[in-house]
Each structure stands twice: as structure tokens, then as C-alpha cells.
Design a protein around this motif. Structure first.
Motif, PDB file in Angstrom:
ATOM      1  N   ASP A  21      83.748 -15.179  75.777  1.00 27.15           N
ATOM      2  CA  ASP A  21      84.599 -14.235  75.055  1.00 27.15           C
ATOM      3  C   ASP A  21      85.707 -14.935  74.294  1.00 27.15           C
ATOM      4  O   ASP A  21      86.076 -14.507  73.194  1.00 27.15           O
ATOM      5  N   TYR A  50      93.700  -6.978  65.054  1.00 28.89           N
ATOM      6  CA  TYR A  50      94.251  -5.779  64.418  1.00 28.89           C
ATOM      7  C   TYR A  50      94.249  -5.941  62.888  1.00 28.89           C
ATOM      8  O   TYR A  50      94.649  -6.989  62.360  1.00 28.89           O
ATOM      9  N   LYS A  72      85.727 -12.837  71.117  1.00 36.88           N
ATOM     10  CA  LYS A  72      85.861 -11.436  71.520  1.00 36.88           C
ATOM     11  C   LYS A  72      86.701 -10.673  70.506  1.00 36.88           C
ATOM     12  O   LYS A  72      86.363  -9.542  70.125  1.00 36.88           O
ATOM     13  N   SER A  73      87.796 -11.276  70.056  1.00 37.32           N
ATOM     14  CA  SER A  73      88.649 -10.618  69.064  1.00 37.32           C
ATOM     15  C   SER A  73      87.932 -10.504  67.726  1.00 37.32           C
ATOM     16  O   SER A  73      88.038  -9.497  67.014  1.00 37.32           O
ATOM     17  N   LYS A  98      84.731 -10.232  67.296  1.00 39.88           N
ATOM     18  CA  LYS A  98      83.738  -9.156  67.413  1.00 39.88           C
ATOM     19  C   LYS A  98      84.414  -7.795  67.223  1.00 39.88           C
ATOM     20  O   LYS A  98      83.856  -6.886  66.597  1.00 39.88           O
ATOM     21  N   GLN A  99      85.648  -7.646  67.760  1.00 41.48           N
ATOM     22  CA  GLN A  99      86.390  -6.394  67.583  1.00 41.48           C
ATOM     23  C   GLN A  99      86.742  -6.185  66.110  1.00 41.48           C
ATOM     24  O   GLN A  99      86.650  -5.065  65.588  1.00 41.48           O
ATOM     25  N   SER A 103      83.640  -5.092  64.347  1.00 35.64           N
ATOM     26  CA  SER A 103      83.345  -3.697  64.692  1.00 35.64           C
ATOM     27  C   SER A 103      84.238  -2.743  63.922  1.00 35.64           C
ATOM     28  O   SER A 103      83.791  -1.689  63.440  1.00 35.64           O
ATOM     29  N   ASP A 104      85.538  -3.094  63.806  1.00 32.51           N
ATOM     30  CA  ASP A 104      86.461  -2.229  63.053  1.00 32.51           C
ATOM     31  C   ASP A 104      86.073  -2.156  61.581  1.00 32.51           C
ATOM     32  O   ASP A 104      86.152  -1.084  60.952  1.00 32.51           O
ATOM     33  N   GLY A 137      77.541  -5.486  68.187  1.00 33.77           N
ATOM     34  CA  GLY A 137      78.149  -5.879  69.461  1.00 33.77           C
ATOM     35  C   GLY A 137      77.270  -6.795  70.285  1.00 33.77           C
ATOM     36  O   GLY A 137      77.754  -7.444  71.223  1.00 33.77           O
TER      37      GLY A 137
END
Length: 772
Positions: free
Chosen positions: A523, A548, A588-589, A591-592, A595-596, A628
Motif C-alpha cells: 500500500d 485529495y 494506496k493514495s 489508487k485513491q 478512483s476520484d 481498484g
């Protein structure tokens, strides 16, 4: 009890008979397979042996032909060099031995012959016959021909007359078959016998007189040369005279000088090189023949086939005999041992009936019944009982194991004595629809690694490593990484795989924590870290950068996408991805973040009512779960770029299509009478066929149907609100032919224009009357 035993023995009688038959059949089938395989190997071995022998013969023939041709040509060239010698020419010009210079010339020429030939151990003797002075001049001196041929150097097969006839044939040079000669020094000197091969040189054409030279080659030297160069396999080698069908020299000494029948040996000596087989008596022979550069010479190798194939055939016969004996002995002893099986086997039948999964059918075979139920029980056991190690690993991962369990299992199973250096490895993988690999392929790869494996999900598996030394753990993990790299070789765009290793630990209770640390390695690895295998080393970790997306950038990205700004959305997307790399963002970040970004694209798809299946290749709600599963950030970046570009282009095309269709509809409304496909195509710089297809695609109706509908609607207004005739109404809405207008009106309204006008007027008049 005795009655029960007798019943069970009777019940197993059919089993005993069938078992004996099966034993015999199995031995018989095994015997036949062994015999067929042995025979096949023998046939192939014989085939290879014969081919190897032929190849050896061909190589030998090329070598020995080149060597002997060189030797004979060398001797011939020496002979022709004598014909230009001054002493030789002096002797040719003489008519009597009493002439001046005869003694000196004959002495000098004799010395030259001795130097040229007699000193060469290949040549036994060489002489020149001078017809003009009826003299033979040899390396040892001059002789009367009668004395030379009858006493000094007597040929067994070639008298003096033979050489005169051979010379008359007109040949420049020839080699004759071997013959025995007797040499004697003086009338009572020691006699010596030897086999020689005569080489005749016709030198009369050079000296313009009937003179010839005989070079007597030692046949033993030719034989030694042939034998020393022999690389053939168990064959006899012959130097043959193809004109007289005689053996000049051979390794088979008893055949020296003998004749042979070329037809029996199936040799085509005129064509030169020949390979054939011949049956002589009861034996088969393999023959290889090659012509020499000398027109009457050839080289022949004769190999008995039984010399090549005999050992293999003998081995085959012995093998078949041993196999048959093995079958008979095995069948005999199996039949004896089978008799001692069936008393306990009867008890097995009774026990089997107690817990069998299916009832026994009366009259059926007890043997088949037991076999069927044993197979079913074994299958049931394999399907319902996972391995002990997988259960243990599952409990350890979920912290459901304690010291008491470990101590008990260590005493019972050898696995827990494999070492105190432990590690957990997490393997994560995803497969695209076009991949030729599958999760089953990866499971087979991991199962072949001989380590406990637990499948957490379709995309994640856990391996448990246990070694005595930490170096062995790292070596095993590296090997797993190499195997994983080989697994995705050639499919890096369709298979995404990552392997994370925990720190080494020593207590089984720490397995759960080690699993979390292995997951954290995957991750928190840096998006800038390439490869498949990742450990807890610092260089593989990313920073703590956040995934973010700032509100202003998100709003701007949405605006670009919604307005079909391909360049703007691509530029802002690249900016976000570059910032992720610059910040050394953890996987991991990242992937986020991906996704966003895709969530934003899916939201626009839903808002605009776009078909996600045609755009993404899958339903829109499956896009985010799909990304994911990825384990390679580069693939995630590529997917985001492809989706954003495809969506931006699609929206851009939508906007352009909407603008174009509205322009066409406005033009038609304003120019209804004269509007048609040609005028609209010219007005909007399009092809008429394209306009027709474009209308159908955008409005769901054909251009003709649409414009006819507008014209009929306009005609209805004019019929009701004006006093124009039907013909004038048709012209005003674009129908130049009244009949065409009436037909189209009736087709769409089910009445003619006049009927429609009358019906409308009647309704208009009836309305006020009803109100009054």
C-alpha cells in the motif's frame, strides 16, 4: 459367525475371479506395451545404425578416393616427366645398342628411374620398354625383354604379349588388377614373391615410337593406406578395376585379384556413385560405390547388414524373452498372493456397506460397488477437508491460535520443525478481459512453490515462508519474484501483479501482524518504484502525500470535460499525475486519486446520459472497482488518460452534433418549400448521403419522413386558415405536383386535403350552434 463369513466369501467370489482376470490383462497389456516399445526402439536403432554406416562410408570413399587418386596421379606425372628427358630421347632415336652413347644414356636414365621410383617405398619396380632397340630399361639396369619377363621380374597374370596388346588399345594410362610377381637376382639368385599393382603409361605419343612404361606399385602399401584410413563400420573395402571387374586391392585378402559380377552386386559403375543393397546367398549386404578420376578405377565398400543390426536384434530377442518371462512369473505369483487377500476382503465388504454413500444393488458386482464407494468417499474427503496448513494459516492471520495449539501441532507435524525464520508474502494480481492468463494459472504457480498458500480473494493470496536462515527466506522470496515476472512476461498490459514481503519474524503468533506489514509494504510503496517484488526497505516506501484533489482543480476539470475541451482536460489531468509523482505519492493514495478522477468521469457520464458500456467497454458502475484491482500505477495512469480523452472527445462530438442539427432544423423551417437533401448539403458543406444518415442518427427518423411531416402540418394550417386551392396549398409547402401532395396527405392523415378541409369547416360551424 461362520455362516456370516461363508456368506461374505461367497459374495466376494466374483471379485476374486474378476481380480485374477484383471491381473492377467494388466500384465498382458504391460507386456505388449513393453514389447512394442522395445521393437520400435530396435527398428529405429537399426535405421540410425544403417544411416550412420552409409554416412561413414560416404565420408571414407571421398577421403580414400582423393588420397589414392593423388598417389596415382603423382606416379603418372613422374613417368611423363621421363619422356622429355634427353637420355630417354637419345635411346628412342637409336636403332642398335652398339651405337654411341647407348651405355651412358642407359646408365643415366636407369639412375633417374631409380631416383624417381625405386627410392619411393610405394613402388617396387619401374621399367621402360624401348621397341626400337628391343630393350627394357629398369631402375636396376637394362635387360633383354625375354629374360626380364621370364626370370628377373615374372608376372603371374601379365606376360609381355599382354602389355603389347594393352598398348595397342590406345589408352594413355591405366591401372591393372593386382598380381603376384617373382623377382630373382641372376639365374640362381634368391627368389622373392610379391603382389604388385601395375600402372601402364603409354609414352609413344610423346616419343613417336611404340614405347611404354610400367610402374609396379606395391599392393601391400595400397592395402595399408586403405586400412589405415578406414572409418567404416564392419565393412570390407575394395579397390576395383571396373573394366575387367577385378579387385585391385582389398582388405579382404582372400579376394585379392579375384573377379566380381557387377550385376549381382547391383552396381551401376558407369554412373559413378552408387548405394544399394544386394542379397548374396542368404546374407544381405549394404554396398557403397564411388568412381575414381581414373576411368577404370572405383572404390567399393561391402558391409553385411547383420554386422550392423545383429547386436540390436539379439538384444531385442532377449528383451522380449525376459518380458514374457516376467509376465508369466508375475501372473503366477499374483494369483498365489491373491488367494490370501479375500478372507480379510470379505470383512471389508461388510464394513463398507455400513457407511457406503449408495445402497448395494442385488445381483451387482461387489468389486465395482467397493471401487465406486471408495472413489466417492475419497472425492468427498478432498472436497470437504482443506489442508491443515491452510487452516492453520487462516487461524494465524485472524489471531485465533495460541501457544497450546502450536505446541500440540509441533509434536504431531513435521512442518513446524522447518525453522524459526518466518515471513508472510502477499501476492496481489488482476487480469484484464483480453488476458490469456487466469487466476487458476496463478494458483497453479503458487501451489507449485511448495509453500502454504491461502486465497484471501480472487485478487489476493498469502504465502507462508519458514526457513532456518534469513538468507534462505530472502532467496525463496526472490525466486518467487522471478517466477512472477516470468508469469506476466508478454502480458504486462493485461496482467498486473505485485508481491509484498513482511519483515522476518520468529513466533507464529506474530503472523497476523506480519500480514498487515506485508499489506502495508504494497500500500505504501512509492508510485515511482518499478518492479514486482517489494519489501520493507526504506527506498521502496512513498511519502505521506495526500490524494485529495483541490476543489478549484476538480471544478475546472469537470468544466473542461462537460464542455468537451480535450486539450484542457488532458493538460489538467497530466498536471495532477505529475504532482503525484513529484510528491512520491504512496500507491494506496495514488489508487485513491485515480478512483476520484474516474468517479468524476462516471458522474459526467450519468449526468449526460452517455452509454458507459460503449465508452468504457464495461458498465460505468464497474469502472472504479475495476481500477481498484490494478497493481501497476502506470496502467492506472494509462486508463485514466484513455477514459478522459474518450469522454472529452465524445462530449465534444455531442456538442458539435447538437449545433449542426439545430442549424439544419432552423434552415428547414425557414425554407420549407425548397428545402431538400441537396440544398441542405450545399448549405452545410456536407455530402447528401451523410446528411441523410446524420438525420436518421440524430432524430431517429429519415430526412424524407421529417420534411414531409412538416409540410403536411403546414398544409393543414393553410387548408383551414386560407381559401387557397388544394393545388396552391401543395405548391406553397413544397409539392409541385398536386397528385403527389394528395397522396402524401392521405398517407399521413388518412383523408384527402378536401375531406380534411370539409371536416374542419363542419366542426367549426357545429361549435357555435352547440354554444347557442
Amino acid at each position: 459367525m461362520q455362516l456370516l463369513k461363508s456368506i461374505t466369501r461367497k459374495a466376494t467370489a466374483s471379485m476374486k475371479k474378476k481380480t485374477l482376470v484383471n491381473i492377467f490383462l494388466r500384465f498382458f497389456v504391460l507386456t505388449m506395451l513393453l514389447m512394442v516399445s522395445s521393437a520400435t526402439i530396435a527398428v529405429y536403432s537399426n535405421y540410425r545404425m544403417i544411416n550412420d554406416a552409409k554416412e561413414s562410408n560416404r565420408n571414407y570413399l571421398r577421403a580414400v578416393s582423393s588420397t589414392l587418386d593423388g598417389l596415382f596421379n603423382k606416379l603418372k606425372d613422374k613417368g611423363y616427366s621421363v619422356a622429355s628427358d634427353s637420355d630417354f630421347l637419345n635411346l628412342v632415336a637409336m636403332t642398335d645398342k652398339s651405337q654411341k652413347n647407348y651405355s651412358s644414356s642407359s646408365y643415366e636414365l636407369s639412375n633417374k628411374l631409380s631416383d624417381l621410383y625405386i627410392s619411393d617405398d610405394v613402388v617396387d619396380d619401374a621399367f621402360i620398354y624401348f621397341q626400337n632397340i628391343h630393350t627394357i630399361l629398369a631402375g636396376s639396369g637394362s635387360y633383354n625383354p625375354t629374360f626380364y619377363f621370364n626370370l628377373h621380374y615374372r608376372y603371374k597374370d601379365y606376360p609381355q604379349a599382354f602389355w603389347n596388346n594393352a598398348l595397342a588399345s590406345g589408352s594413355d594410362s591405366a591401372i591393372f588388377s593386382a598380381t603376384d610377381v617373382m623377382t630373382q637376382s641372376g639365374d640362381s639368385g634368391e627368389k622373392r614373391y610379391k603382389s604388385i599393382v601395375p600402372l601402364l603409361l603409354n609414352i609413344e605419343s610423346l616419343a613417336h615410337a611404340r614405347n611404354y612404361m610400367i610402374i609396379n606399385i606395391d599392393e601391400q602399401k595400397i592395402y595399408q593406406l586403405i586400412d589405415e584410413m578406414n572409418i567404416t563400420k564392419k565393412g570390407e573395402i575394395y579397390l576395383v578395376d571396373t573394366h575387367h571387374n577385378r579387385f585391385i586391392s582389398t582388405t579382404d585378402r582372400k579376394m585379392l585379384g579375384e573377379r566380381f559380377d557387377a550385376k549381382t552386386l547391383r552396381l551401376n559403375v558407369t554412373e559413378g556413385k552408387t548405394e544399394s543393397t544386394a542379397k548374396i546367398g542368404s546374407e544381405r549386404y549394404m554396398l557403397s560405390f564411388q568412381h575414381s578420376t581414373w576411368n577404370n578405377l572405383g572404390f567399393l565398400i561391402v558391409t553385411p547388414e547383420h554386422m550392423l543390426t545383429g547386436p540390436t536384434n539379439n538384444f531385442l530377442y532377449w528383451t522380449i524373452g525376459v518380458i514374457v518371462l516376467f509376465m508369466l512369473i508375475g501372473t503366477f505369483f499374483s494369483a498365489i498372493f491373491t488367494r490370501g487377500i479375500y478372507s480379510p476382503l470379505a470383512d471389508i465388504v461388510i464394513q463398507m456397506k455400513r457407511f457406503a454413500l449408495s445402497p448395494f444393488e442385488h445381483g451387482g458386482s461387489e468389486y465395482e460397488y467397493i471401487k465406486e464407494n471408495m472413489t466417492s468417499l475419497q472425492q468427498f474427503h478432498q472436497e470437504s477437508m482443506p489442508s491443515l496448513l491452510q487452516i492453520l494459516l487462516y487461524r494465524a492471520l485472524n489471531q485465533q491460535i495460541d501457544h497450546a495449539d502450536i505446541d500440540r501441532l509441533q509434536q504431531k507435524y513435521d512442518f513446524f520443525r522447518g525453522g524459526d525464520r518466518l515471513a508472510v508474502v502477499v501476492v496481489r494480481v488482476s487480469f484484464s478481459a483480453r488476458s490469456e492468463r487466469s487466476p487458476a494459472d496463478l494458483k497453479r504457480l503458487l501451489a507449485g512453490f511448495n509453500k502454504p498458500v491461502l486465497d484471501i480473494s480472487e485478487h489476493e493470496s498469502v504465502l507462508f515462508f519458514q526457513e532456518h536462515h534469513a538468507e534462505d527466506v530472502h532467496a525463496s522470496v526472490r525466486r518467487l519474484g522471478d517466477l512472477s515476472a516470468a508469469f506476466i512476461e508478454g502480458e504486462k498490459d493485461s496482467v498486473h501483479l505485485a508481491v509484498g514481503m513482511s519483515p522476518i519474524f520468529h513466533q507464529l503468533e506474530q503472523t497476523s501482524q506480519a500480514y498487515k506489514e506485508a499489506c502495508a509494504v504494497l500500500d505504501w510503496r512509492s508510485v515511482n518504484k518499478a518492479g514486482i517484488l517489494f519489501t520493507d526497505a526504506d527506498e521502496s516506501r512513498g511519502s505521506r502525500a495526500s490524494a485529495y484533489i483541490a476543489a478549484d482543480k476538480k471544478e475546472m476539470l469537470y468544466k473542461y470535460m462537460d464542455h468537451g475541451n480535450v486539450e484542457g482536460s488532458a493538460h489538467l489531468l497530466e498536471q495532477l499525475l505529475e504532482e503525484a509523482h513529484a510528491q512520491d505519492m504512496p500507491f494506496k493514495s495514488f489508487k485513491q486519486l485515480a478512483s476520484d478522477l474516474l468517479y468524476l468521469a462516471v458522474e459526467i457520464v450519468y449526468v449526460r446520459g452517455i452509454d458507459g458500456q460503449s465508452l468504457f467497454g464495461m458498465p460505468a458502475d464497474e469502472v472504479i472497482p475495476y481500477i481498484g484491482t490494478f497493481q501497476d500505477p502506470r496502467i492506472m495512469e494509462s486508463l485514466c488518460r484513455d477514459i478522459y480523452r474518450a469522454l472529452s472527445v465524445h462530449i465534444q462530438n455531442q456538442l458539435q452534433s447538437s449545433k449542426a442539427i439545430h442549424g439544419m432544423l432552423d434552415y428547414i423551417a425557414q425554407h420549407l418549400p425548397e428545402a431538400n437533401l441537396t440544398t441542405i448539403a450545399d448549405r452545410f458543406n456536407m455530402n447528401a448521403n451523410y446528411v441523410s444518415q446524420y438525420f436518421k442518427k440524430q432524430l431517429g427518423v429519415t430526412f424524407t419522413d421529417y420534411i414531409n411531416g412538416l409540410r403536411i402540418d403546414k398544409a393543414k394550417e393553410l387548408l383551414i386558415g386560407s381559401a387557397l386551392t388544394v393545388n396552391d396549398v401543395g405548391k406553397q409547402v413544397g409539392f409541385n405536383n398536386a397528385n403527389a401532395f394528395i397522396r402524401m396527405f392521405k398517407k399521413l392523415e388518412a383523408v384527402t386535403p378536401n375531406e380534411y378541409r370539409k371536416g374542419s369547416q363542419a366542426q367549426h360551424q357545429q361549435g357555435p350552434a352547440e354554444r347557442g
